[in-house]
Write a protein that holds these residues in place. Structure first.
Motif, PDB file in Angstrom:
ATOM      1  N   GLU A 150      11.382   1.622   5.051  1.00  0.00           N
ATOM      2  CA  GLU A 150      11.708   2.044   3.686  1.00  0.00           C
ATOM      3  C   GLU A 150      12.702   1.077   3.051  1.00  0.00           C
ATOM      4  N   GLN A 151      13.718   0.681   3.825  1.00  0.00           N
ATOM      5  CA  GLN A 151      14.755  -0.216   3.310  1.00  0.00           C
ATOM      6  C   GLN A 151      14.187  -1.598   3.010  1.00  0.00           C
ATOM      7  N   ALA A 152      13.376  -2.122   3.914  1.00  0.00           N
ATOM      8  CA  ALA A 152      12.783  -3.455   3.718  1.00  0.00           C
ATOM      9  C   ALA A 152      11.795  -3.449   2.554  1.00  0.00           C
ATOM     10  N   ALA A 153      11.032  -2.361   2.420  1.00  0.00           N
ATOM     11  CA  ALA A 153      10.057  -2.252   1.323  1.00  0.00           C
ATOM     12  C   ALA A 153      10.754  -2.176  -0.035  1.00  0.00           C
ATOM     13  N   GLU A 154      11.871  -1.458  -0.095  1.00  0.00           N
ATOM     14  CA  GLU A 154      12.642  -1.367  -1.330  1.00  0.00           C
ATOM     15  C   GLU A 154      13.188  -2.743  -1.709  1.00  0.00           C
ATOM     16  N   TYR A 155      13.629  -3.482  -0.693  1.00  0.00           N
ATOM     17  CA  TYR A 155      14.167  -4.824  -0.922  1.00  0.00           C
ATOM     18  C   TYR A 155      13.094  -5.769  -1.467  1.00  0.00           C
ATOM     19  N   GLY A 156      11.866  -5.654  -0.964  1.00  0.00           N
ATOM     20  CA  GLY A 156      10.836  -6.635  -1.291  1.00  0.00           C
ATOM     21  C   GLY A 156       9.798  -6.223  -2.314  1.00  0.00           C
ATOM     22  N   LYS A 157       9.882  -5.012  -2.866  1.00  0.00           N
ATOM     23  CA  LYS A 157       8.814  -4.495  -3.723  1.00  0.00           C
ATOM     24  C   LYS A 157       8.599  -5.337  -4.985  1.00  0.00           C
ATOM     25  N   ASN A 158       9.689  -5.861  -5.577  1.00  0.00           N
ATOM     26  CA  ASN A 158       9.538  -6.635  -6.811  1.00  0.00           C
ATOM     27  C   ASN A 158       8.822  -7.962  -6.557  1.00  0.00           C
ATOM     28  N   PHE A 159       9.100  -8.561  -5.393  1.00  0.00           N
ATOM     29  CA  PHE A 159       8.376  -9.780  -5.010  1.00  0.00           C
ATOM     30  C   PHE A 159       6.887  -9.496  -4.952  1.00  0.00           C
ATOM     31  N   THR A 160       6.525  -8.399  -4.292  1.00  0.00           N
ATOM     32  CA  THR A 160       5.113  -8.038  -4.139  1.00  0.00           C
ATOM     33  C   THR A 160       4.484  -7.711  -5.488  1.00  0.00           C
ATOM     34  N   LYS A 161       5.223  -7.038  -6.369  1.00  0.00           N
ATOM     35  CA  LYS A 161       4.701  -6.711  -7.703  1.00  0.00           C
ATOM     36  C   LYS A 161       4.346  -7.978  -8.484  1.00  0.00           C
ATOM     37  N   ILE A 162       5.246  -8.957  -8.460  1.00  0.00           N
ATOM     38  CA  ILE A 162       4.985 -10.203  -9.201  1.00  0.00           C
ATOM     39  C   ILE A 162       3.775 -10.929  -8.625  1.00  0.00           C
ATOM     40  N   MET A 163       3.696 -10.987  -7.297  1.00  0.00           N
ATOM     41  CA  MET A 163       2.585 -11.686  -6.655  1.00  0.00           C
ATOM     42  C   MET A 163       1.251 -11.002  -6.949  1.00  0.00           C
ATOM     43  N   MET A 164       1.238  -9.679  -6.926  1.00  0.00           N
ATOM     44  CA  MET A 164      -0.003  -8.949  -7.212  1.00  0.00           C
ATOM     45  C   MET A 164      -0.389  -9.076  -8.681  1.00  0.00           C
ATOM     46  N   ALA A 165       0.613  -9.111  -9.564  1.00  0.00           N
ATOM     47  CA  ALA A 165       0.328  -9.263 -10.997  1.00  0.00           C
ATOM     48  C   ALA A 165      -0.263 -10.637 -11.322  1.00  0.00           C
ATOM     49  N   SER A 166      -0.007 -11.615 -10.456  1.00  0.00           N
ATOM     50  CA  SER A 166      -0.494 -12.977 -10.706  1.00  0.00           C
ATOM     51  C   SER A 166      -1.815 -13.261  -9.994  1.00  0.00           C
ATOM     52  N   CYS A 167      -2.527 -12.207  -9.603  1.00  0.00           N
ATOM     53  CA  CYS A 167      -3.783 -12.377  -8.868  1.00  0.00           C
ATOM     54  C   CYS A 167      -4.813 -13.212  -9.623  1.00  0.00           C
ATOM     55  N   LEU A 168      -4.830 -13.098 -10.948  1.00  0.00           N
ATOM     56  CA  LEU A 168      -5.841 -13.819 -11.731  1.00  0.00           C
ATOM     57  C   LEU A 168      -5.706 -15.329 -11.540  1.00  0.00           C
ATOM     58  N   SER A 169      -4.474 -15.822 -11.524  1.00  0.00           N
ATOM     59  CA  SER A 169      -4.278 -17.262 -11.330  1.00  0.00           C
ATOM     60  C   SER A 169      -4.699 -17.685  -9.925  1.00  0.00           C
ATOM     61  N   ILE A 170      -4.496 -16.806  -8.934  1.00  0.00           N
ATOM     62  CA  ILE A 170      -4.915 -17.106  -7.561  1.00  0.00           C
ATOM     63  C   ILE A 170      -6.425 -17.237  -7.488  1.00  0.00           C
TER      64      ILE A 170
END
Length: 474
Positions: A150-170
């Protein structure tokens, strides 16, 4: 004197070929000798794949020196594992585009190839938008499902959000590069990734550490730098697709959806997507097993070893992409024997490369791991993983070559079935048994990888030699 002249001439010839390989010149690969066509395609494709792997390594390097480095490394690794689903779709559609375009180019029908490229872009955009929305909304839940605390996921969730939002460029970066590869113009694909990586490398320290009056964004800065870099690469690709001297030249009216060409792409893409989803899901499950049995330290060590493996493995993937293009174009030119010989010639180069990588993994593992982390416990896991993984590199390279040869012919179903058996019925059960029942934890996962890849390589080689792929119609 004559010997010196001959040597100088050979060196000059090699440099001339390298210069030609890096140019954006349109070539008829079917009319060239096999060695020359392999060389002209393989060099830019290998550099292209190196550049693709640099994205993850650059992020890993900078976030590995953050204060909460174990959380940061795990987040980057687990997000990359999640993105393998996106990569699977990207590669699947890209492989379909490569096979169809290579076949049309081999038939000397560039306009039909251009129209197929536009339809592939339409299809990929629709699929990717749906994935991006889902990944952005459920970023934290996906990290927890992958085995993050839970603690690690809270720390990293924004990183994952940005990466998933940029899927089109990938997806577009993969797809359009596949279009250029199918046309035999691998240099443009390589240059687009050079541009994307240069921007990423420049922006990473600026956004992560807050240089030049920018706020220090930490882990989120790494994601933003990668997203911007990839997007710039896509803009360059689209520019190249509109140039008047491009072999693949897309016009605005080509983007009107056409059922028949879209269905042709779907017919090849669906098994190709499944092929890579099968493999990707296996990697996700392996990452989850490591996270559950070994915790953050084991997960970080596993992800470090895996990222290093992918970095050195992707040039071999570039070589296999060269084989795929040559298979497609030579089948389009009604020359299946030359297609087969091209694959075997490329495989010889791949074997030499993989032997070199094996030596690097055994001899330089401590140095390579130290670049990405300063924590000794993570280093120990990563080094152990590198030694085990390296035992299967040679056969891994052979299997990769065979699988992409099938894909280049448009026979995406055969490698899909091989992956299904090799990964889901062999690799995952073996990793589970070794990790849980024999209590080998992350070591059990490491062992399962080369064993299953060896099985896949043997099966793929036998089926390739049977030659049914030569009869595939696209």
């Amino acid at each position: 004197m004559t010997a010196n002249s001959n040597f100088t001439a050979k060196i000059g010839s090699i440099f001339s070929l390298i210069k030609q390989a890096f140019s954006s010149e349109n070539l008829d690969l079917t009319a060239l000798p096999i060695k020359k066509s392999v060389f002209l395609l393989a060099i830019p494709m290998m550099f292209e794949m190196v550049m693709e792997s640099v994205f993850a390594l650059v992020d890993l390097y900078f976030v590995g020196h953050l204060k909460e480095s174990a959380y940061a490394i795990q987040t980057v690794g687990l997000t990359e594992s999640l993105l393998t689903i996106v990569y699977s779709i990207s590669i699947g559609i890209s492989m379909a585009a490569t096979a169809i375009i290579a076949r049309r180019i081999g038939e000397k029908k560039p306009e039909k190839a251009s129209k197929s490229a536009a339809q592939a872009i339409i299809l990929s955009v629709i699929i990717t938008i749906l994935l991006s929305v889902f990944g952005f909304i459920y970023a934290k839940d996906l990290l927890i499902w992958m085995g993050s605390t839970e603690q690690a996921a809270e720390y990293g969730k924004n990183f994952t959000k940005i990466m998933m939002a940029s899927c089109l460029s990938i997806v577009l970066l993969f797809l359009i590069n596949g279009i250029f590869r199918g046309a035999g113009n691998a240099a443009i694909a390589m240059k687009s990734l050079w541009l994307a990586n240069i921007i990423n490398i420049i922006l990473c320290p600026i956004l992560i550490r807050g240089w030049f009056h920018f706020p220090a964004m930490g882990l989120e800065g790494a994601a933003l730098a990668t997203a911007i870099g990839r997007s710039c690469g896509v803009i360059y690709q689209l520019y190249c697709l509109t140039k008047s001297n491009s072999l693949i030249q897309i016009k605005l009216n080509y983007f009107l959806p056409k059922i028949k060409p879209i269905m042709s792409i779907v017919k090849i893409a669906v098994p190709a997507i499944l092929q890579y989803i099968v493999a990707s899901c296996s990697w996700i499950i392996l990452a989850r097993i490591v996270a559950q049995t070994g915790g953050e330290i084991a997960s970080s060590g596993y992800q470090t070893a895996l990222r290093l493996m992918m970095f050195f493995m992707l040039p071999a993937w570039g070589l296999s992409n060269a084989a795929a293009t040559l298979v497609g174009q030579n089948l389009g030119n009604k020359d299946p024997e030359k297609a087969s010989k091209s694959v075997m010639m490329t495989m010889k180069f791949n074997i030499i490369y993989m032997l070199i990588v094996s030596v690097i993994f055994y001899g330089l593992s401590n140095y390579l791991v130290s670049i990405f982390t300063t924590e000794e416990h993570i280093k120990i896991v990563a080094r152990e993983g590198m030694y085990i993984l390296a035992t299967g590199f040679l056969l891994y390279g052979i299997g990769m070559m065979m699988m992409n040869a099938f894909n280049g012919a448009g026979d995406t179903m055969t490698p899909t079935l091989i992956n299904l058996v090799g990964f889901w019925l062999f690799q995952i059960p073996l990793a589970y048994v070794l990790s849980y029942h024999f209590n080998l934890k992350e070591e059990g996962v490491f062992i399962a990888i080369p064993v299953s890849e060896t099985f896949i390589a043997i099966v793929a080689f036998i089926l390739f030699r049977r030659g049914k792929w030569k009869l595939k119609q696209v």
